[in-house]
Design a protein around this motif. Structure first.
Motif, short mmCIF file in Angstrom:
data_model
loop_
_atom_site.label_atom_id
_atom_site.label_comp_id
_atom_site.label_asym_id
_atom_site.label_seq_id
_atom_site.Cartn_x
_atom_site.Cartn_y
_atom_site.Cartn_z
N PHE A 46 78.38 79.89 20.95
CA PHE A 46 79.04 81.08 20.44
C PHE A 46 77.97 81.96 19.80
O PHE A 46 77.13 81.45 19.05
N THR A 47 77.96 83.27 20.08
CA THR A 47 76.99 84.17 19.47
C THR A 47 77.68 85.45 19.03
O THR A 47 78.60 85.94 19.68
N THR A 48 77.22 85.97 17.90
CA THR A 48 77.72 87.22 17.38
C THR A 48 76.55 87.98 16.76
O THR A 48 75.77 87.40 16.01
N GLY A 49 76.46 89.27 17.08
CA GLY A 49 75.41 90.12 16.51
C GLY A 49 76.00 91.09 15.51
O GLY A 49 77.17 91.47 15.60
N PHE A 50 75.18 91.49 14.56
CA PHE A 50 75.59 92.39 13.47
C PHE A 50 74.66 93.60 13.48
O PHE A 50 73.48 93.47 13.20
N ASP A 51 75.20 94.77 13.83
CA ASP A 51 74.40 95.99 13.94
C ASP A 51 74.21 96.58 12.55
O ASP A 51 75.04 97.34 12.05
N SER A 52 73.09 96.23 11.94
CA SER A 52 72.83 96.69 10.57
C SER A 52 72.19 98.07 10.58
O SER A 52 71.58 98.48 11.57
N GLU A 53 72.33 98.79 9.45
CA GLU A 53 71.76 100.13 9.35
C GLU A 53 70.24 100.10 9.37
O GLU A 53 69.60 100.94 9.98
N LYS A 54 69.65 99.13 8.68
CA LYS A 54 68.20 99.00 8.61
C LYS A 54 67.79 97.65 9.19
O LYS A 54 68.56 96.69 9.08
N PRO A 55 66.60 97.58 9.78
CA PRO A 55 66.13 96.29 10.29
C PRO A 55 66.04 95.26 9.16
O PRO A 55 65.64 95.58 8.04
N TRP A 56 66.42 94.05 9.47
CA TRP A 56 66.31 92.96 8.52
C TRP A 56 64.94 92.34 8.59
O TRP A 56 64.27 92.37 9.63
#
Length: 163
Positions: A85-95
């Motif tokens: 299972f995979t889920t991505g999180f589109d953040s405002e700034k790079p982590w």
């Protein structure tokens, strides 16, 4: 004689219980439709497709986040033995890598990595073998994964809200 009769009744009961367990629906990577069916019966969306390698892949959503289920250990797209299972999180700034590692410290089963844009992703592996696992166990894992997605979303997007 009564002890023998009791033993026979007990053995018959255990055999019946084992038979009922073995006839319970199983979910396995070897049978992609069983995964789709379990997802849909649990109230999740499930679209079966294939990935770039020709292996099965399911698009779904957990905690309102688009998620993917990849099939591994496959032999030419068949007889797969595990799911990821995979889920991505589109953040405002790079982590930064240390931010991703903080997720691993706080979330027990998920592994975390950053994509090329610095967005965090989590994955969760489920080994089913060629026999599959009981549907109830699979659904339990789905619910735990959804809770994990929700926790990670709080970490990723909660930090953005405080900045």
């Amino acid at each position: 004689m009564q002890k023998l009769a009791t033993a026979v009744v007990l053995a018959a009961g255990l055999a019946g219980q084992a038979s009922a367990q073995s006839s319970a629906p199983m979910v396995g990577a070897h049978a992609p439709e069983s995964v789709v069916s379990a997802l849909r019966n649990a109230g999740y969306r499930a679209e079966l497709d294939t990935d770039g390698n020709g292996d099965p892949m399911i698009t779904s959503a957990f905690a309102s986040m688009v998620s993917f289920i990849y099939f591994y250990g496959c032999n030419e797209g068949k007889d797969c033995t595990s799911l990821m299972f995979t889920t991505g999180f589109d953040s405002e700034k790079p982590w930064k890598p240390e931010d991703a590692l903080a997720i691993n410290r706080n979330v027990r089963f998920a592994s975390t990595w950053l994509d090329d844009e610095g967005d965090p992703w989590i994955s969760w592996d489920v080994a089913t073998g060629l026999e599959g696992i009981p549907t109830g166990s699979f659904i339990y894992g789905l619910r735990k994964y959804e809770t994990t997605v929700d926790q990670v979303a709080d970490q990723v997007f909660g930090e953005e809200a405080t900045e």
